[in-house]
Design an enzyme around this catalytic site. Structure first.
Site, PDB file in Angstrom:
ATOM      1  N   GLU A   1      -2.954   7.370  -4.384  1.00 48.76           N
ATOM      2  CA  GLU A   1      -2.860   6.426  -3.766  1.00 48.76           C
ATOM      3  C   GLU A   1      -2.598   5.112  -4.681  1.00 48.76           C
ATOM      4  O   GLU A   1      -3.337   5.224  -5.728  1.00 48.76           O
ATOM      5  CB  GLU A   1      -3.998   6.349  -2.934  1.00 48.76           C
ATOM      6  CG  GLU A   1      -4.277   4.974  -2.190  1.00 48.76           C
ATOM      7  CD  GLU A   1      -5.548   4.754  -1.607  1.00 48.76           C
ATOM      8  OE1 GLU A   1      -5.619   5.094  -0.297  1.00 48.76           O
ATOM      9  OE2 GLU A   1      -6.512   4.496  -2.239  1.00 48.76           O
TER      10      GLU A   1
ATOM     11  N   TYR B   1       0.907  -1.209   0.039  1.00 45.39           N
ATOM     12  CA  TYR B   1       0.084  -0.071  -0.002  1.00 45.39           C
ATOM     13  C   TYR B   1       0.885   1.265   0.015  1.00 45.39           C
ATOM     14  O   TYR B   1       1.879   1.493   0.684  1.00 45.39           O
ATOM     15  CB  TYR B   1      -1.102   0.080   1.338  1.00 45.39           C
ATOM     16  CG  TYR B   1      -1.626   1.357   1.349  1.00 45.39           C
ATOM     17  CD1 TYR B   1      -3.083   1.448   0.732  1.00 45.39           C
ATOM     18  CD2 TYR B   1      -1.275   2.330   2.080  1.00 45.39           C
ATOM     19  CE1 TYR B   1      -3.568   2.789   0.761  1.00 45.39           C
ATOM     20  CE2 TYR B   1      -1.825   3.393   2.481  1.00 45.39           C
ATOM     21  CZ  TYR B   1      -3.033   3.528   1.674  1.00 45.39           C
ATOM     22  OH  TYR B   1      -3.771   4.948   1.596  1.00 45.39           O
TER      23      TYR B   1
END
Length: 368
Positions: free
Chosen positions: A189, A101
């Site tokens: 992101e 992530y």
């Protein structure tokens, strides 16, 4: 301004971040052709501006082109957490060996950009954040200092990655920050960033751009393709459509109508930096509603330019098949030029919101 995954991936690719082979489509036939072009198993990914689409059934997997056709047919037009699926991304399946992530976001309390990175990527990152926050490494940046590649590699090292992954993941972190900064984003992101036999790839992409910076990114207007992508739009029970540039201004316009006895038919916020094309699209959207008798366009130009508004209005008046009275309140940036354009076209305007709201109600009452 939120943009779709396929649009964010275009920006990420341009910024040097590897992404899977993918093709955006709007029909089952196009999906079948896309799967044939990719020539391997594919994911069919609903392009909606909400999170959790996978758990909500918005991502399907097809072994062959015929299956891609059928699954796309099933997904198009469905509702995913309040948003209708109008397009899907046909994307090659990846041989995922590990998921990570990465994100860069504005931490408003700290007034700094914040990089967050974790070895635990994927759909359950929220659960990781709540139950095992120590697995997410956080790194604050000074917005006045240059973010260097060695700092990005240090973040990758502190994620706990093996030595062979520190440099490639660090490179992605550095490039993600350049995109975040270059596009004035609220958040950039990648979840998940995946390790495959081909290397490190951004399997998903999210980019949310600050509306107040759009005047610096006029090129992003081309990324807006549907009214639902561009406007905060709500249909109501009245007969006077209300359009404004900003939620507060639009709500104030609605309140002003009610004060004079009018009933709003829409709440439509075109946001900051609306282009001539967006103005025209917003007007056409409300005019197409047969319930609307009058349109109240309430613009206080800041980033939105009054001349763009005026040109959008003229475009609609020249092309619209349905004639609906239009009441315009127009002040702010380039207001003299905008007002000159309207005057030359024989279109009246007001500079007072109160006067414009009163006029809209009077016209509507005269039509009854």
């Amino acid at each position: 301004m939120k943009i779709h995954e396929y649009q964010a991936k275009e920006i990420f690719r341009a910024g040097g971040i590897p992404t899977p082979q993918s093709i955006m489509v709007e029909t089952p036939e196009e999906a079948q052709k896309a799967a044939e072009t990719i020539d391997k198993s594919v994911a069919i990914k609903s392009q909606v501006l909400i999170g959790g689409r996978g758990k909500a059934g918005g991502i399907k997997f097809a072994e062959n082109p015929l299956s891609a056709y059928q699954l796309t047919k099933e997904l198009l037009g469905t509702d995913i957490r309040g948003e209708t699926v109008q397009k899907v991304l046909v994307e090659e399946m990846l041989d995922i060996q590990n998921e990570f992530y990465l994100s860069v976001a504005v931490d408003r309390s700290a007034r700094k950009p914040l990089i967050m990175a974790s070895q635990s990527g994927g759909v359950d990152i929220e659960e990781v954040a709540s139950k095992a926050p120590e697995k997410i490494f956080k790194y604050y940046l000074d917005p006045l200092d240059e973010f260097m590649p060695y700092q990005a590699r240090e973040i990758a090292r502190k994620m706990g990655l093996t030595n062979d992954l520190i440099s490639p993941v660090g490179g992605i972190i550095w490039k993600l920050y350049q995109i975040f900064q270059g596009y004035d984003a609220n958040i950039a992101e990648i979840n998940p960033l995946v390790l495959t036999s081909k290397g490190i790839i951004a399997a998903d992409a999210k980019l949310d751009i600050d509306d107040d910076s759009l005047y610096r990114h006029r090129d992003l207007a081309q990324l807006k393709t549907e009214p639902s992508d561009e406007f905060a739009y709500v249909k109501l029970d009245g007969d006077i459509a209300v359009i404004g540039n900003g939620a507060g201004l639009t709500l104030t316009g609605m309140d002003m109508l009610k004060l004079y006895g009018g009933k709003p038919a829409t709440f439509l916020d075109i946001g900051g930096g609306a282009s001539q094309e967006n103005i025209a699209r917003a007007l056409n959207l409300v005019i197409s509603n047969p319930q609307v008798k009058v349109v109240f366009l309430n613009v206080l130009g800041g980033i939105t330019r009054a001349d763009d508004v005026a040109n959008g209005v003229i475009t609609v008046l020249g092309e619209s098949e349905r004639e609906v009275p239009l009441v315009i309140r127009l002040t702010g940036t380039n207001e003299e030029e905008g007002q000159r354009i309207l005057t030359a076209a024989g279109v009246s305007y007001e500079t007072s919101m109160e006067a414009a709201a009163r006029k809209a109600v009077e016209i509507c009452n005269d039509l009854d």
